[in-house]
Design a protein around this motif. Structure first.
Motif, PDB file in Angstrom:
ATOM      1  N   PHE A 109      -9.463   8.568  -1.430  1.00 61.77           N
ATOM      2  CA  PHE A 109      -9.873   7.222  -1.828  1.00 61.77           C
ATOM      3  C   PHE A 109     -10.666   6.493  -0.742  1.00 61.77           C
ATOM      4  CE2 PHE A 109      -5.590   6.966  -0.067  1.00 61.77           C
ATOM      5  CZ  PHE A 109      -5.694   5.950   0.860  1.00 61.77           C
TER       6      PHE A 109
ATOM      7  N   LYS B 234      -5.070   5.324  -5.584  1.00 59.03           N
ATOM      8  CA  LYS B 234      -4.543   4.075  -5.030  1.00 59.03           C
ATOM      9  C   LYS B 234      -3.416   3.513  -5.887  1.00 59.03           C
ATOM     10  CE  LYS B 234      -8.791   2.386  -4.342  1.00 59.03           C
ATOM     11  NZ  LYS B 234      -9.896   1.477  -3.901  1.00 59.03           N
TER      12      LYS B 234
ATOM     13  N   SER C 254       0.327   3.148  -4.388  1.00 61.32           N
ATOM     14  CA  SER C 254       0.952   1.825  -4.317  1.00 61.32           C
ATOM     15  C   SER C 254       2.366   1.857  -4.882  1.00 61.32           C
ATOM     16  CB  SER C 254       0.104   0.797  -5.071  1.00 61.32           C
ATOM     17  OG  SER C 254       0.112   1.049  -6.469  1.00 61.32           O
TER      18      SER C 254
ATOM     19  N   THR D  14      -4.996   3.073   4.416  1.00 65.52           N
ATOM     20  CA  THR D  14      -3.738   2.839   3.701  1.00 65.52           C
ATOM     21  C   THR D  14      -3.025   1.611   4.253  1.00 65.52           C
ATOM     22  OG1 THR D  14      -3.460   5.200   3.231  1.00 65.52           O
ATOM     23  CG2 THR D  14      -1.488   3.830   3.103  1.00 65.52           C
TER      24      THR D  14
ATOM     25  N   ILE E 121      -5.139  -1.517   3.036  1.00 61.49           N
ATOM     26  CA  ILE E 121      -5.121  -1.805   1.598  1.00 61.49           C
ATOM     27  C   ILE E 121      -3.743  -2.258   1.132  1.00 61.49           C
ATOM     28  CG2 ILE E 121      -5.312  -0.777  -0.706  1.00 61.49           C
ATOM     29  CD1 ILE E 121      -7.522   0.982   0.317  1.00 61.49           C
TER      30      ILE E 121
END
Length: 418
Positions: A150, A172, A176, A198, A201
């Motif tokens: 990603f 993603k 999450s 990571t 985000i």
């Protein structure tokens, strides 16, 4: 099954479960590195290793190594034959996903039976979707995430494909949900750039950069001149090495096609060593291609389709002038970069993804569009110009950052401090 649980619970010592049902590739080496570190550091508690029954047969050397330590704290536990036979084959997307759920159930079952206090999954990618869909662990656990993509748009040579956007969104979303799980502790990744993104985000400290382990101190079992004589290599030629599984994923066909684009006077300067296993169909295809290539091309090609013992591998990297890594849109890391860095040899690598980014940032060699035979041919010609390629000091830094000791230290110190 031996029960470590009651005694260790009373002493409040950890029972660390390593879980890995894969057999080939890096898996046995990772397990051995972790066993070595556990024993050398005399870590407290028990290390229990759940593997496939096939692992015990195919990698008996790793099992014997552990047994030879005469340690009372390290134990292999192969899953039952019936459990392995019940696993779905990986011959379709549906079966692969169902098998992943089955394997996750086995992790949970053995975690309970062995009364583990901590789980470490050595190939987490397999279980991410199941976890995102709500599967839960009976114990705190961490895992190694091998194939994040990603963050690839941040890389210098990234070229967008229509399907990429959906893949990045899917990754993603899954990540999450996994990071939110209460029992999930640490997401290890061999990709330091993925770890940075990571953390940004998801505003998490669960992502941890992990070394891709290699032994830094290597002994040359066969001196370069001796190996050259054995392989009958002309001393005036530049030696290019393609090592590992010989298949389309490794870029062998664009590589061979690139040789046809080079003028004869350039080919006379080249020895190409192909060293690695290939399935019978692949080997037959490669041999036919090379036979046709040699008709009008003076390049020297040495073919070795046999498994190379680990103690001999470094001798081939030591012999090479250039190490080839023309992977085709490969996701993640490759040990080829590490072997080359330890041997202080430059690479001619794909410019795609993590590999391309590492080669350029650490100045490990040259990157090209490895899907293009023309680009590979130009890279080969650049390698023959007698100009320095790569930075030897940065190669050493790159190798040292990925030592086997650092790999194991990061995993155990991170997971056992909580």
């Amino acid at each position: 099954m031996q029960d470590f649980g009651k005694e260790n619970w009373q002493r409040q010592e950890p029972i660390v479960l390593l879980f890995d049902l894969s057999i080939y590739g890096h898996h046995p080496a990772y397990i051995q590195h972790l066993i070595e570190y556990w024993e050398q550091q005399n870590l407290s508690g028990q290390l229990v290793i759940v593997v496939s029954p096939q692992f015990m047969q195919v990698h008996g050397d790793v099992v014997q190594f552990a047994q030879g330590l005469n340690s009372q704290t390290i134990q292999f536990y192969p899953i039952h034959q019936a459990e392995e036979q019940a696993l779905k084959p990986r011959n379709s997307a549906l079966n692969r996903n169902w098998r992943n759920v089955q394997e996750w159930s086995l992790f949970c079952r053995y975690a309970k039976q062995l009364k583990a206090t901590q789980g470490i999954i050595l190939y987490l990618d397999t279980y991410l979707l199941a976890l995102a869909l709500g599967q839960r662990s009976p114990i705190p656990f961490s895992g190694i995430y091998f194939r994040p993509t990603f963050h690839y748009p941040s890389f210098s040579h990234y070229t967008a494909f229509r399907k990429d956007k959906l893949q990045f969104w899917r990754e993603k979303l899954i990540l999450s949900r996994v990071l939110q799980q209460k029992q999930f502790q640490y997401l290890f990744s061999l990709d330091p750039f993925a770890v940075q993104v990571t953390k940004q985000i998801f505003a998490t400290q669960k992502a941890v950069a992990l070394a891709d382990p290699i032994r830094i101190k290597r002994e040359v079992k066969i001196p370069a001149q001796q190996l050259k004589a054995k392989l009958q290599i002309d001393s005036k030629r530049t030696v290019f090495l393609l090592f590992g599984a010989l298949n389309g994923r490794k870029g062998i066909y664009p590589l061979l096609e690139s040789l046809q684009l080079l003028p004869p006077e350039t080919c006379q300067k080249i020895t190409l060593i192909l060293s690695g296993q290939a399935n019978p169909q692949e080997q037959n295809r490669i041999e036919n291609y090379i036979q046709q290539l040699k008709v009008a091309n003076p390049v020297q090609i040495i073919e070795n389709y046999q498994f190379l013992p680990e103690e001999e591998i470094f001798s081939y990297f030591n012999l090479a002038d250039i190490v080839l890594a023309p992977y085709q849109r490969h996701v993640g890391m490759s040990g080829i970069l590490l072997w080359a860095a330890v041997a202080q040899k430059p690479v001619l690598s794909s410019d795609y993804g993590l590999m391309g980014e590492l080669v350029e940032r650490y100045q490990l060699g040259i990157t090209v569009d490895s899907t293009s035979p023309q680009a590979i041919a130009q890279g080969i010609e650049q390698c023959l110009q007698n100009k320095p390629i790569g930075d030897r000091q940065k190669m050493q830094t790159f190798a040292e950052a990925n030592s086997a000791e650092q790999f194991a230290k990061t995993i155990f110190q991170t997971t056992m401090q909580t």
